[in-house]
Each structure stands twice: as structure tokens, then as C-alpha cells.
Design a protein around this motif. Structure first.
Motif, PDB file in Angstrom:
ATOM      1  N   MET A   1      26.433  38.610  32.478  1.00 38.29           N
ATOM      2  CA  MET A   1      27.265  38.562  33.679  1.00 38.29           C
ATOM      3  C   MET A   1      28.294  39.435  33.283  1.00 38.29           C
ATOM      4  O   MET A   1      29.116  39.944  32.118  1.00 38.29           O
ATOM      5  CB  MET A   1      27.498  37.787  34.551  1.00 38.29           C
ATOM      6  N   ASN A   2      29.158  40.231  34.517  1.00 40.15           N
ATOM      7  CA  ASN A   2      30.159  41.656  34.102  1.00 40.15           C
ATOM      8  C   ASN A   2      31.537  41.363  35.384  1.00 40.15           C
ATOM      9  O   ASN A   2      31.326  41.558  36.185  1.00 40.15           O
ATOM     10  CB  ASN A   2      30.087  42.820  34.364  1.00 40.15           C
ATOM     11  N   THR A   3      32.200  40.005  35.148  1.00 38.33           N
ATOM     12  CA  THR A   3      33.180  40.326  35.876  1.00 38.33           C
ATOM     13  C   THR A   3      33.752  41.017  36.434  1.00 38.33           C
ATOM     14  O   THR A   3      34.030  41.447  37.955  1.00 38.33           O
ATOM     15  CB  THR A   3      34.082  39.020  35.692  1.00 38.33           C
ATOM     16  N   ASP A   4      33.908  42.310  35.600  1.00 37.96           N
ATOM     17  CA  ASP A   4      34.835  43.600  36.363  1.00 37.96           C
ATOM     18  C   ASP A   4      33.981  43.401  37.549  1.00 37.96           C
ATOM     19  O   ASP A   4      34.224  44.312  38.385  1.00 37.96           O
ATOM     20  CB  ASP A   4      35.101  44.244  35.392  1.00 37.96           C
ATOM     21  N   GLN A   5      32.628  43.980  37.295  1.00 34.30           N
ATOM     22  CA  GLN A   5      31.378  44.402  38.175  1.00 34.30           C
ATOM     23  C   GLN A   5      32.010  43.424  39.859  1.00 34.30           C
ATOM     24  O   GLN A   5      31.651  44.043  40.414  1.00 34.30           O
ATOM     25  CB  GLN A   5      30.481  45.119  37.730  1.00 34.30           C
ATOM     26  N   ILE A   6      32.036  42.629  39.507  1.00 38.31           N
ATOM     27  CA  ILE A   6      31.528  41.636  40.257  1.00 38.31           C
ATOM     28  C   ILE A   6      33.085  41.387  41.017  1.00 38.31           C
ATOM     29  O   ILE A   6      33.083  41.524  42.498  1.00 38.31           O
ATOM     30  CB  ILE A   6      31.187  40.118  40.157  1.00 38.31           C
ATOM     31  N   LEU A   7      33.980  41.417  40.602  1.00 35.10           N
ATOM     32  CA  LEU A   7      35.515  41.787  41.011  1.00 35.10           C
ATOM     33  C   LEU A   7      35.537  42.638  41.836  1.00 35.10           C
ATOM     34  O   LEU A   7      35.976  42.825  43.203  1.00 35.10           O
ATOM     35  CB  LEU A   7      36.333  42.121  40.163  1.00 35.10           C
ATOM     36  N   GLY A   8      34.576  43.859  41.169  1.00 34.10           N
ATOM     37  CA  GLY A   8      34.882  45.559  42.179  1.00 34.10           C
ATOM     38  C   GLY A   8      34.505  45.248  43.517  1.00 34.10           C
ATOM     39  O   GLY A   8      34.403  46.528  44.260  1.00 34.10           O
ATOM     40  N   GLN A   9      32.699  44.210  43.672  1.00 40.32           N
ATOM     41  CA  GLN A   9      31.856  44.626  45.072  1.00 40.32           C
ATOM     42  C   GLN A   9      33.166  43.192  45.650  1.00 40.32           C
ATOM     43  O   GLN A   9      32.275  43.336  46.241  1.00 40.32           O
ATOM     44  CB  GLN A   9      31.397  44.023  44.131  1.00 40.32           C
ATOM     45  N   MET A  10      33.944  42.831  45.227  1.00 43.00           N
ATOM     46  CA  MET A  10      34.905  41.730  46.530  1.00 43.00           C
ATOM     47  C   MET A  10      35.902  43.026  47.014  1.00 43.00           C
ATOM     48  O   MET A  10      36.640  43.356  46.037  1.00 43.00           O
ATOM     49  CB  MET A  10      35.507  40.919  45.528  1.00 43.00           C
ATOM     50  N   SER A  11      35.964  42.417  48.390  1.00 42.30           N
ATOM     51  CA  SER A  11      36.884  43.711  49.210  1.00 42.30           C
ATOM     52  C   SER A  11      38.395  42.714  49.147  1.00 42.30           C
ATOM     53  O   SER A  11      39.418  43.777  49.162  1.00 42.30           O
ATOM     54  CB  SER A  11      36.808  42.927  50.399  1.00 42.30           C
ATOM     55  N   GLU A  12      38.387  41.517  48.977  1.00 47.86           N
ATOM     56  CA  GLU A  12      39.853  40.935  48.689  1.00 47.86           C
ATOM     57  C   GLU A  12      40.156  42.180  47.008  1.00 47.86           C
ATOM     58  O   GLU A  12      41.637  41.873  47.477  1.00 47.86           O
ATOM     59  CB  GLU A  12      39.737  39.870  48.559  1.00 47.86           C
ATOM     60  N   TYR A  13      39.548  41.703  46.347  1.00 47.12           N
ATOM     61  CA  TYR A  13      40.157  42.619  45.185  1.00 47.12           C
ATOM     62  C   TYR A  13      40.809  43.675  44.944  1.00 47.12           C
ATOM     63  O   TYR A  13      41.458  43.951  44.411  1.00 47.12           O
ATOM     64  CB  TYR A  13      39.285  42.572  43.807  1.00 47.12           C
ATOM     65  N   GLN A  14      39.736  44.444  46.196  1.00 46.00           N
ATOM     66  CA  GLN A  14      40.528  46.229  45.938  1.00 46.00           C
ATOM     67  C   GLN A  14      41.990  45.992  46.941  1.00 46.00           C
ATOM     68  O   GLN A  14      42.210  47.160  47.135  1.00 46.00           O
ATOM     69  CB  GLN A  14      39.009  46.506  47.079  1.00 46.00           C
ATOM     70  N   GLY A  15      41.811  45.521  48.299  1.00 45.02           N
ATOM     71  CA  GLY A  15      43.219  44.806  48.850  1.00 45.02           C
ATOM     72  C   GLY A  15      43.881  44.953  48.122  1.00 45.02           C
ATOM     73  O   GLY A  15      45.137  45.182  48.529  1.00 45.02           O
ATOM     74  N   ILE A  16      44.129  43.833  46.544  1.00 47.98           N
ATOM     75  CA  ILE A  16      44.778  43.564  45.703  1.00 47.98           C
ATOM     76  C   ILE A  16      45.254  44.148  45.105  1.00 47.98           C
ATOM     77  O   ILE A  16      46.556  44.645  44.951  1.00 47.98           O
ATOM     78  CB  ILE A  16      44.205  42.210  44.707  1.00 47.98           C
ATOM     79  N   GLN A  17      44.710  45.336  44.649  1.00 53.36           N
ATOM     80  CA  GLN A  17      45.158  46.134  43.548  1.00 53.36           C
ATOM     81  C   GLN A  17      45.919  47.249  44.430  1.00 53.36           C
ATOM     82  O   GLN A  17      46.351  47.874  43.729  1.00 53.36           O
ATOM     83  CB  GLN A  17      43.175  47.379  42.927  1.00 53.36           C
ATOM     84  N   GLU A  18      45.415  47.263  45.896  1.00 52.44           N
ATOM     85  CA  GLU A  18      45.548  48.705  46.425  1.00 52.44           C
ATOM     86  C   GLU A  18      47.299  48.127  46.712  1.00 52.44           C
ATOM     87  O   GLU A  18      48.780  49.059  46.422  1.00 52.44           O
ATOM     88  CB  GLU A  18      45.106  48.612  47.431  1.00 52.44           C
ATOM     89  N   GLN A  19      47.581  46.663  47.035  1.00 55.93           N
ATOM     90  CA  GLN A  19      48.825  46.167  46.734  1.00 55.93           C
ATOM     91  C   GLN A  19      49.784  46.959  45.463  1.00 55.93           C
ATOM     92  O   GLN A  19      51.216  46.848  45.716  1.00 55.93           O
ATOM     93  CB  GLN A  19      49.048  44.884  47.119  1.00 55.93           C
ATOM     94  N   LEU A  20      48.931  45.785  44.330  1.00 54.22           N
ATOM     95  CA  LEU A  20      49.264  46.182  43.456  1.00 54.22           C
ATOM     96  C   LEU A  20      50.324  48.147  43.096  1.00 54.22           C
ATOM     97  O   LEU A  20      50.875  48.135  42.867  1.00 54.22           O
ATOM     98  CB  LEU A  20      49.184  46.084  42.282  1.00 54.22           C
ATOM     99  N   SER A  21      49.069  48.319  43.267  1.00 53.77           N
ATOM    100  CA  SER A  21      49.046  49.890  43.179  1.00 53.77           C
ATOM    101  C   SER A  21      50.484  50.589  43.774  1.00 53.77           C
ATOM    102  O   SER A  21      51.796  51.780  43.349  1.00 53.77           O
ATOM    103  CB  SER A  21      48.018  50.707  44.058  1.00 53.77           C
TER     104      SER A  21
END
Length: 151
Positions: A1-21
Motif C-alpha cells: 500500500m502507499n500511505t502518501d496516496q491514501i493521505l492525499g485522498q483525505m480531505s482532512e490531510y489537505q486542510g492540514i497541509q494548507e494550515q502548515l503552509s
């Protein structure tokens, strides 16, 4: 499996990336401002150096050195190994990572897997049949509809 791809599909993760940015962008602006201030002090010193007494030269050089140290300390506080960025990243990502890990464990246990490799973390697995890719099952366990093909 590929956790990067799974995280990339999660809207929560995308929101966190935006916050960190947003955090890092603000901190980088502050670092840039500090750098400009240091550059300005250096330029002023070089332009007026011949007019300064030895005492005043030492004061100006110390002022520049203090600003350089302040910038370095700020950089360490924000982006260092124990800095705010990594603390914030850990705080925000931990619940999502735990959720993914729990879904992986459930899928692996339900399907009687002995091992699960994470292809995103350089596991040295050079080949794996697509039929053994658990991304779809893990995403399904998380309640996420797959937007693109799994690898």
C-alpha cells in the motif's frame, strides 16, 4: 500500500497541509524581513565605516551580529528539529495517521495478512502484484471514495 496516496485522498490531510503552509509562509515572511534589516544594516555600515570611530564601529558590528543571531534563533524556533512547524505538524497529523493505521490494521487482520509494506516509505519492495495493493480497502475502511487509480 502507499500511505502518501491514501493521505492525499483525505480531505482532512489537505486542510492540514494548507494550515502548515500558512504558518510557514508567515514565518518565512518574517525571516525575509529580518534578512532585509540585516542587509540594510550592513550596507549602512559599509557606506559610513570610514566616518565611524573605533568605538562606534564595534557598536555597529555588534548590532549587526545581534540581528544575525536573532534571525538564526527565530529560524531555529520555527523550523528547527524541535521547532513550532514540526510540533504543529505532529499535533495536526497524529489523529489522521492514527486513523489510517487503525484502518490498515483492520484490513490486514480481516484479510489475514502477515505483512503490509508501505511503498511510500522506501520499503525496498521492488515489485508487488496489484491484487495485493490494499489502498482501495483501506480507503473504503476510512469511508473515502477513490478519486484516482491506486499504485
Amino acid at each position: 500500500m502507499n500511505t502518501d496516496q491514501i493521505l492525499g485522498q483525505m480531505s482532512e490531510y489537505q486542510g492540514i497541509q494548507e494550515q502548515l503552509s500558512t504558518f510557514s509562509s508567515e514565518w518565512n515572511k518574517q525571516l525575509d524581513n529580518m534578512e532585509q534589516e540585516i542587509d540594510q544594516l550592513k550596507e549602512d555600515f559599509e557606506a559610513k565605516e570610514i566616518l565611524y570611530t573605533e568605538e562606534l564601529k564595534k557598536q555597529k558590528q555588534q548590532e549587526i551580529q545581534n540581528k544575525v543571531q536573532q534571525r538564526q534563533q527565530y529560524l531555529e524556533e520555527k523550523f528547527g528539529a524541535k521547532g513550532e512547524y514540526f510540533q504543529k505538524q505532529k499535533e495536526l497529523l497524529e489523529p489522521i495517521q492514527r486513523k489510517v493505521f487503525e484502518a490498515i490494521n483492520k484490513v490486514a487482520n480481516d484479510q489475514n495478512f502477515d505483512f503490509v509494506f508501505d511503498r511510500s516509505q522506501n520499503s525496498n519492495m521492488l515489485f508487488g502484484q496489484q491484487e495485493w495493493n490494499l489502498n482501495k480497502d483501506v480507503l473504503q475502511e476510512l469511508g473515502i471514495t477513490l478519486n484516482e487509480p491506486s499504485n
